[in-house]
Scaffold this active site. Structure first.
Site, PDB file in Angstrom:
ATOM      1  N   GLU A  19      74.015  28.292 103.094  1.00  0.00           N
ATOM      2  CA  GLU A  19      75.259  28.509 102.372  1.00  0.00           C
ATOM      3  C   GLU A  19      74.955  28.725 100.890  1.00  0.00           C
ATOM      4  O   GLU A  19      74.156  28.006 100.285  1.00  0.00           O
ATOM      5  CB  GLU A  19      76.193  27.316 102.523  1.00  0.00           C
ATOM      6  CG  GLU A  19      77.486  27.491 101.711  1.00  0.00           C
ATOM      7  CD  GLU A  19      78.484  26.389 101.944  1.00  0.00           C
ATOM      8  OE1 GLU A  19      78.983  26.294 103.083  1.00  0.00           O
ATOM      9  OE2 GLU A  19      78.758  25.622 100.995  1.00  0.00           O
ATOM     10  N   TYR A  51      84.216  30.654  98.955  1.00  0.00           N
ATOM     11  CA  TYR A  51      85.341  31.403  98.396  1.00  0.00           C
ATOM     12  C   TYR A  51      86.239  30.420  97.682  1.00  0.00           C
ATOM     13  O   TYR A  51      86.710  29.449  98.279  1.00  0.00           O
ATOM     14  CB  TYR A  51      86.102  32.104  99.528  1.00  0.00           C
ATOM     15  CG  TYR A  51      87.281  32.928  99.099  1.00  0.00           C
ATOM     16  CD1 TYR A  51      87.098  34.176  98.521  1.00  0.00           C
ATOM     17  CD2 TYR A  51      88.585  32.477  99.302  1.00  0.00           C
ATOM     18  CE1 TYR A  51      88.178  34.954  98.142  1.00  0.00           C
ATOM     19  CE2 TYR A  51      89.674  33.242  98.926  1.00  0.00           C
ATOM     20  CZ  TYR A  51      89.467  34.486  98.349  1.00  0.00           C
ATOM     21  OH  TYR A  51      90.534  35.250  97.971  1.00  0.00           O
ATOM     22  N   GLY A 110      91.142  23.949 103.545  1.00  0.00           N
ATOM     23  CA  GLY A 110      91.004  23.928 102.098  1.00  0.00           C
ATOM     24  C   GLY A 110      91.596  22.683 101.475  1.00  0.00           C
ATOM     25  O   GLY A 110      92.457  22.020 102.050  1.00  0.00           O
TER      26      GLY A 110
END
Length: 348
Positions: A19, A51, A110
């Site tokens: 990542e 993101y 999120g």
């Protein structure tokens, strides 16, 4: 574990992935392309790119994904979250990624933006990662409703195939429980909902003990979770990084690792302690049957490649493997960045 008993010499290929996060400056962007080249040469299954909430890194994330697509043979994975987007906005973003050639996604609920409490509205139209998974599939289906193939021997003739190009959609998993979950069974139920929505891979929140992951996998399989669940590993190379990780993840402090990092006075020594711990963790996970390893790289390649080499997962046949290991050894004195925290921050 000796070289003769490593996973590599036993002939089993251990899949691995990395990542990264988007760069925040021109200099960081240049450094990141070098890191991507080195990571790609090791042969990962994919490289994911984070993101920012509310699209704060939309352009830079897409730039990194495009570089991976254009300059390497590695599959790029785009992170997506539910935070602050309408369904229409999320659909446009998914279509933009698909049009760029991205076929792998990590769908996340999120976290609330900084300064916003959990109880306040911050998600937008999509209320869960499962809904985001469904939207990705729906956008892909609408974008490519069918495809044509040439019929051999019949000039100009085409056959219509209704099966669509598949996308890989990963989701988050939490071996030690999500901070907002009421029980371990709720975490498993959430993972089952993501599976029902069409997810076909999971990547875990970081953890520090192999049995936390292995016991979680046992519970998940018993409940009916079928897709692969990759363990997420983050080499912890300084006391400050460990402290920040614990603040963001809510994980319990790993006492032995914490003490070792605190009493070691040099950055190089701390780095070696972090690598040794991650290598031991990776070996236990592989021995326990983990389907692969996902490493949070912090936009550095030396440390994660050293971990892969140490646990026997870095292919010896890779044309650049020896160069990478020597480079990792030469640059062992270089401190790694502690400025990015998305791997342990993003919610289910």
């Amino acid at each position: 574990m000796t070289e003769t008993t490593t996973t590599r010499t036993r002939g089993r290929r251990i899949p691995f992935s990395f990542e990264l996060y988007p760069p925040k400056s021109e200099a960081a962007s240049t450094a990141l392309t070098h890191t991507i080249d080195r990571l790609a040469a090791a042969g990962p299954d994919f490289i994911s790119v984070t993101y920012g909430a509310n699209g704060s890194s939309r352009t830079s994330s897409l730039d990194v994904l495009r570089y991976i697509l254009d300059a390497t043979g590695v599959d790029p994975m785009a992170h997506l979250t539910c935070v602050g987007s309408s369904a229409a906005e999320a659909s446009r973003l998914i279509r933009e990624f698909l049009d760029a050639g991205v076929r792998s996604f990590l769908a996340l609920r999120g976290d609330p933006p900084q300064g916003v409490d959990e109880g306040e509205t911050f998600l937008g139209d999509l209320g869960s990662a499962a809904e985001l998974v469904q939207l990705i599939h729906r956008v892909q289906a609408e974008r490519v409703p069918y495809r044509e193939t040439v019929i051999p021997g019949l000039p100009g003739a085409r056959a219509v195939k209704t099966e669509r190009e598949k996308v890989r959609i990963a989701v988050a998993a939490f071996p030690n429980g999500h901070p907002r979950s009421r029980s371990t069974s709720q975490d498993i139920d959430t993972l089952l909902a993501k599976q029902a929505a069409g997810a076909n891979l999971a990547i875990t929140q970081l953890f520090f003990h192999a049995d936390h992951y292995l016991s979680f996998i046992h519970r998940a399989r018993e409940a009916g979770v079928e897709f692969p669940i990759l363990p997420g590993i983050m080499p912890v190379t300084s006391p400050n990084r460990l402290r920040r990780i614990l603040e963001l993840s809510g994980e319990e402090e790993p006492a032995d690792l914490s003490i070792q990092l605190q009493v070691e006075p040099t950055e190089q020594g701390q780095r070696e302690i972090g690598i040794t711990h991650a290598v031991g963790l990776a070996r236990e996970l592989i021995a326990g049957g983990a389907p692969g390893l996902h490493l949070y790289a912090f936009n550095q390649h030396e440390t994660v490649l050293a971990v892969l080499e140490g646990c026997g997962a870095l292919p010896a046949s890779s044309p650049h493997a020896a160069t990478q290991i020597k480079a990792a050894q030469r640059t062992a004195h270089r401190p790694t960045s502690t400025g990015h925290t998305h791997p342990v921050k993003e919610s289910a």
